[in-house]
Motif scaffolding. Structure first.
Motif, PDB file in Angstrom:
ATOM      1  N   LYS A   1       3.336  73.665  31.318  1.00  7.79           N
ATOM      2  CA  LYS A   1       2.460  74.108  30.628  1.00  7.79           C
ATOM      3  C   LYS A   1       2.199  75.750  30.922  1.00  7.79           C
ATOM      4  O   LYS A   1       1.998  76.851  29.995  1.00  7.79           O
ATOM      5  CB  LYS A   1       0.932  73.604  30.719  1.00  7.79           C
ATOM      6  CG  LYS A   1       0.754  72.108  30.107  1.00  7.79           C
ATOM      7  CD  LYS A   1       0.972  72.202  28.694  1.00  7.79           C
ATOM      8  CE  LYS A   1      -0.376  72.919  28.104  1.00  7.79           C
ATOM      9  NZ  LYS A   1      -0.168  72.812  26.410  1.00  7.79           N
ATOM     10  N   PHE A   2       2.488  76.139  32.023  1.00  8.79           N
ATOM     11  CA  PHE A   2       2.152  77.464  32.525  1.00  8.79           C
ATOM     12  C   PHE A   2       3.919  78.076  32.687  1.00  8.79           C
ATOM     13  O   PHE A   2       4.104  79.053  31.962  1.00  8.79           O
ATOM     14  CB  PHE A   2       1.798  77.559  33.817  1.00  8.79           C
ATOM     15  CG  PHE A   2       0.246  76.994  33.899  1.00  8.79           C
ATOM     16  CD1 PHE A   2      -0.682  78.091  33.715  1.00  8.79           C
ATOM     17  CD2 PHE A   2       0.014  75.860  34.318  1.00  8.79           C
ATOM     18  CE1 PHE A   2      -2.009  77.738  33.676  1.00  8.79           C
ATOM     19  CE2 PHE A   2      -1.321  75.303  34.144  1.00  8.79           C
ATOM     20  CZ  PHE A   2      -2.504  76.292  34.232  1.00  8.79           C
ATOM     21  N   LEU A   3       4.919  77.351  33.281  1.00 10.20           N
ATOM     22  CA  LEU A   3       6.090  77.834  33.191  1.00 10.20           C
ATOM     23  C   LEU A   3       6.900  77.350  31.857  1.00 10.20           C
ATOM     24  O   LEU A   3       7.868  76.569  31.870  1.00 10.20           O
ATOM     25  CB  LEU A   3       7.000  77.445  34.462  1.00 10.20           C
ATOM     26  CG  LEU A   3       8.308  78.063  34.585  1.00 10.20           C
ATOM     27  CD1 LEU A   3       7.996  79.719  35.079  1.00 10.20           C
ATOM     28  CD2 LEU A   3       8.609  77.469  36.077  1.00 10.20           C
ATOM     29  N   ASP A   4       6.411  77.698  30.784  1.00  5.22           N
ATOM     30  CA  ASP A   4       6.826  77.125  29.517  1.00  5.22           C
ATOM     31  C   ASP A   4       8.268  77.719  29.117  1.00  5.22           C
ATOM     32  O   ASP A   4       8.927  78.670  29.704  1.00  5.22           O
ATOM     33  CB  ASP A   4       5.764  77.131  28.390  1.00  5.22           C
ATOM     34  CG  ASP A   4       5.561  78.641  28.274  1.00  5.22           C
ATOM     35  OD1 ASP A   4       6.083  79.627  28.860  1.00  5.22           O
ATOM     36  OD2 ASP A   4       4.665  78.952  27.334  1.00  5.22           O
ATOM     37  N   GLU A   5       8.753  77.262  28.025  1.00  2.00           N
ATOM     38  CA  GLU A   5      10.100  77.598  27.325  1.00  2.00           C
ATOM     39  C   GLU A   5       9.986  79.385  27.130  1.00  2.00           C
ATOM     40  O   GLU A   5      11.001  80.002  27.534  1.00  2.00           O
ATOM     41  CB  GLU A   5      10.511  77.062  26.180  1.00  2.00           C
ATOM     42  CG  GLU A   5      10.675  75.393  26.302  1.00  2.00           C
ATOM     43  CD  GLU A   5      11.993  75.235  27.057  1.00  2.00           C
ATOM     44  OE1 GLU A   5      12.799  76.115  27.108  1.00  2.00           O
ATOM     45  OE2 GLU A   5      11.876  73.957  27.935  1.00  2.00           O
ATOM     46  N   GLU A   6       9.001  79.663  26.695  1.00  5.09           N
ATOM     47  CA  GLU A   6       8.809  81.238  26.255  1.00  5.09           C
ATOM     48  C   GLU A   6       8.835  82.021  27.618  1.00  5.09           C
ATOM     49  O   GLU A   6       9.814  83.162  27.550  1.00  5.09           O
ATOM     50  CB  GLU A   6       7.542  81.638  25.646  1.00  5.09           C
ATOM     51  CG  GLU A   6       7.427  83.050  25.386  1.00  5.09           C
ATOM     52  CD  GLU A   6       5.919  83.199  24.838  1.00  5.09           C
ATOM     53  OE1 GLU A   6       5.551  84.505  24.336  1.00  5.09           O
ATOM     54  OE2 GLU A   6       5.354  82.373  24.543  1.00  5.09           O
ATOM     55  N   LEU A   7       8.451  81.709  28.637  1.00  6.19           N
ATOM     56  CA  LEU A   7       8.387  82.453  29.818  1.00  6.19           C
ATOM     57  C   LEU A   7       9.954  82.390  30.494  1.00  6.19           C
ATOM     58  O   LEU A   7      10.555  83.153  31.029  1.00  6.19           O
ATOM     59  CB  LEU A   7       7.570  81.990  30.754  1.00  6.19           C
ATOM     60  CG  LEU A   7       7.158  82.785  32.211  1.00  6.19           C
ATOM     61  CD1 LEU A   7       7.005  84.208  31.855  1.00  6.19           C
ATOM     62  CD2 LEU A   7       6.133  82.125  32.990  1.00  6.19           C
ATOM     63  N   ILE A   8      10.245  80.876  30.632  1.00  6.64           N
ATOM     64  CA  ILE A   8      11.776  80.771  30.983  1.00  6.64           C
ATOM     65  C   ILE A   8      12.799  81.585  30.094  1.00  6.64           C
ATOM     66  O   ILE A   8      13.725  82.168  30.845  1.00  6.64           O
ATOM     67  CB  ILE A   8      12.131  79.384  31.040  1.00  6.64           C
ATOM     68  CG1 ILE A   8      11.488  78.640  32.144  1.00  6.64           C
ATOM     69  CG2 ILE A   8      13.777  78.999  31.166  1.00  6.64           C
ATOM     70  CD1 ILE A   8      11.585  78.837  33.580  1.00  6.64           C
ATOM     71  N   LYS A   9      12.516  81.839  28.933  1.00  2.00           N
ATOM     72  CA  LYS A   9      13.264  82.635  28.161  1.00  2.00           C
ATOM     73  C   LYS A   9      13.451  84.115  28.441  1.00  2.00           C
ATOM     74  O   LYS A   9      14.273  84.924  28.689  1.00  2.00           O
ATOM     75  CB  LYS A   9      13.210  82.488  26.720  1.00  2.00           C
ATOM     76  CG  LYS A   9      14.109  82.986  25.785  1.00  2.00           C
ATOM     77  CD  LYS A   9      13.807  82.906  24.239  1.00  2.00           C
ATOM     78  CE  LYS A   9      14.656  83.714  23.426  1.00  2.00           C
ATOM     79  NZ  LYS A   9      14.411  83.227  21.863  1.00  2.00           N
ATOM     80  N   LEU A  10      12.174  84.613  28.798  1.00  2.00           N
ATOM     81  CA  LEU A  10      11.920  85.769  29.065  1.00  2.00           C
ATOM     82  C   LEU A  10      12.820  86.188  30.351  1.00  2.00           C
ATOM     83  O   LEU A  10      13.329  87.347  30.540  1.00  2.00           O
ATOM     84  CB  LEU A  10      10.547  86.044  29.108  1.00  2.00           C
ATOM     85  CG  LEU A  10      10.138  87.626  29.782  1.00  2.00           C
ATOM     86  CD1 LEU A  10      10.696  88.675  29.012  1.00  2.00           C
ATOM     87  CD2 LEU A  10       8.586  87.768  30.043  1.00  2.00           C
ATOM     88  N   ILE A  11      12.478  85.444  31.500  1.00  2.00           N
ATOM     89  CA  ILE A  11      13.174  85.593  32.815  1.00  2.00           C
ATOM     90  C   ILE A  11      14.521  85.350  32.743  1.00  2.00           C
ATOM     91  O   ILE A  11      15.327  86.387  33.005  1.00  2.00           O
ATOM     92  CB  ILE A  11      12.545  84.621  33.692  1.00  2.00           C
ATOM     93  CG1 ILE A  11      10.954  84.688  33.738  1.00  2.00           C
ATOM     94  CG2 ILE A  11      13.386  84.880  35.179  1.00  2.00           C
ATOM     95  CD1 ILE A  11      10.452  83.622  34.659  1.00  2.00           C
ATOM     96  N   THR A  12      15.196  84.609  32.024  1.00  2.00           N
ATOM     97  CA  THR A  12      16.754  84.524  31.526  1.00  2.00           C
ATOM     98  C   THR A  12      17.171  85.834  31.032  1.00  2.00           C
ATOM     99  O   THR A  12      18.012  86.283  31.481  1.00  2.00           O
ATOM    100  CB  THR A  12      16.955  83.206  30.890  1.00  2.00           C
ATOM    101  OG1 THR A  12      16.306  82.187  31.597  1.00  2.00           O
ATOM    102  CG2 THR A  12      18.284  83.023  30.732  1.00  2.00           C
ATOM    103  N   GLU A  13      16.566  86.247  29.928  1.00  2.00           N
ATOM    104  CA  GLU A  13      16.879  87.239  29.359  1.00  2.00           C
ATOM    105  C   GLU A  13      17.091  88.630  30.083  1.00  2.00           C
ATOM    106  O   GLU A  13      18.006  89.464  30.237  1.00  2.00           O
ATOM    107  CB  GLU A  13      16.251  87.663  27.881  1.00  2.00           C
ATOM    108  CG  GLU A  13      16.401  86.749  26.982  1.00  2.00           C
ATOM    109  CD  GLU A  13      15.486  86.724  25.714  1.00  2.00           C
ATOM    110  OE1 GLU A  13      14.972  87.701  25.952  1.00  2.00           O
ATOM    111  OE2 GLU A  13      15.837  86.171  24.697  1.00  2.00           O
ATOM    112  N   GLN A  14      15.898  89.001  30.787  1.00  2.00           N
ATOM    113  CA  GLN A  14      15.742  90.040  31.629  1.00  2.00           C
ATOM    114  C   GLN A  14      16.755  90.063  32.927  1.00  2.00           C
ATOM    115  O   GLN A  14      17.141  91.065  33.355  1.00  2.00           O
ATOM    116  CB  GLN A  14      14.312  90.458  32.418  1.00  2.00           C
ATOM    117  CG  GLN A  14      13.509  90.570  30.986  1.00  2.00           C
ATOM    118  CD  GLN A  14      13.802  91.946  30.445  1.00  2.00           C
ATOM    119  OE1 GLN A  14      14.205  92.846  30.930  1.00  2.00           O
ATOM    120  NE2 GLN A  14      13.726  92.028  29.032  1.00  2.00           N
TER     121      GLN A  14
END
Length: 304
Positions: free
Chosen positions: A99-112
């Protein structure tokens, strides 16, 4: 009335007497400064109405402050406390983590992370051919989830050095780590882990000191506020996040367990301790939000 009846220091007037004084001129009397005309009336006033007897004129009436029992009514609380999402029948910890470490946040970290690795190699073309950094390959969201899982596991299984988690010595080995990811790959992910684009940095912003971690702080703070509604009793507290490295806003608080670290202002629920919002203290440049800029620091922390 004789002058002997009136002295300069004291005038004897019977109880219940109404006194009316008029200033006299110095030419009329050189021995007294004022002349009093008294009208005696024990039980009646000038209109002939009965009045209660009055005590001596020189009596002192004591006044005491009495506590008021009326309490100030509390502010109306119209919210509905509790979580704002449905939970599965079985309370699996992974559900709450996602709920907190969701797909959107994981995608942001991966891209950066991949972007920073590209910028690193572009800025250092003379990197040694045999350097271990040249083994880098772009990561993906699945690998990033595994990486974060190992980081969380390190908080449960404590070891003094990173390489000990991947050691194969029987006395200290933890096979799950080296079976999941190699030590060199884990070290590369730690090196290039990034949350913001360095080329987009603006030194004139108010939160320039925390620019590289602001996307994570803002993302999690928004989820803290949206996933759970706190009860009426809340508080603002200070916490110290352990950090002993070089940092310009590192704090030393002897009363805290960590003593050295980064100070956080935390808005939390009094009963459960659930954190609804956090502000990272960075000195005089701390960003308390744009709400109520004229108010004091504690008020801005609460309403941020």
């Amino acid at each position: 009335m004789n002058e002997s009846d009136i002295s300069d220091d004291k005038v004897n007037v019977p109880a219940g007497t109404k006194r009316r004084g008029t200033m006299s001129s110095s030419s009329e009397s050189s021995d007294s400064n004022c002349d009093y005309d008294t009208e005696l009336s024990d039980t009646e006033n000038e209109d002939g109405e009965e009045v209660d007897e009055v005590g001596p004129s020189n009596s002192i009436v004591s006044e005491e402050w009495l506590p008021q029992k009326a309490e100030r009514p509390p502010f109306p609380f119209t919210a509905h406390p509790g979580k704002t999402f449905n939970t599965p029948p079985k309370k699996v910890p992974l559900f709450y983590l996602e709920k907190f470490l969701d797909e959107e946040l994981i995608k942001l970290i991966t891209e950066q992370t991949n972007l920073y690795a590209t910028q690193f190699f572009d800025n250092d073309p003379e990197l040694k051919p045999r350097s271990g950094i040249r083994k880098w390959k772009d990561t993906n969201e699945a690998e990033m989830k595994i990486f974060w899982g190992l980081l969380i596991l390190q908080g449960i299984i404590g070891k003094p050095a990173l390489e000990l988690y991947f050691s194969r010595r029987r006395i200290i080995e933890t096979p799950f780590f080296y079976e999941t990811m190699s030590e060199s790959r884990f070290a590369l992910l730690c090196k290039f882990l990034h949350f913001a684009d360095n080329l987009s940095f603006d030194p004139n912003t108010s939160n320039r000191k925390t620019y590289k971690i602001n996307p994570i702080i803002n993302n999690l703070s928004e989820k803290f506020r949206s996933f759970y509604v706190c009860k009426r009793e809340i508080c603002v507290d200070k916490s110290l996040l352990l950090w002993k490295g070089n940092l310009s806003w590192k704090q030393y608080i002897s009363t805290k367990r960590a003593r050295f670290g980064m100070k956080l202002f935390i808005l939390s629920e009094s009963q459960s301790g659930y954190i609804q919002n956090i502000i990272l203290y960075t000195g005089k440049d701390t960003n308390y939000g744009s709400n109520y800029p004229q108010e004091k620091q504690s008020t801005r922390i609460f309403w941020s």
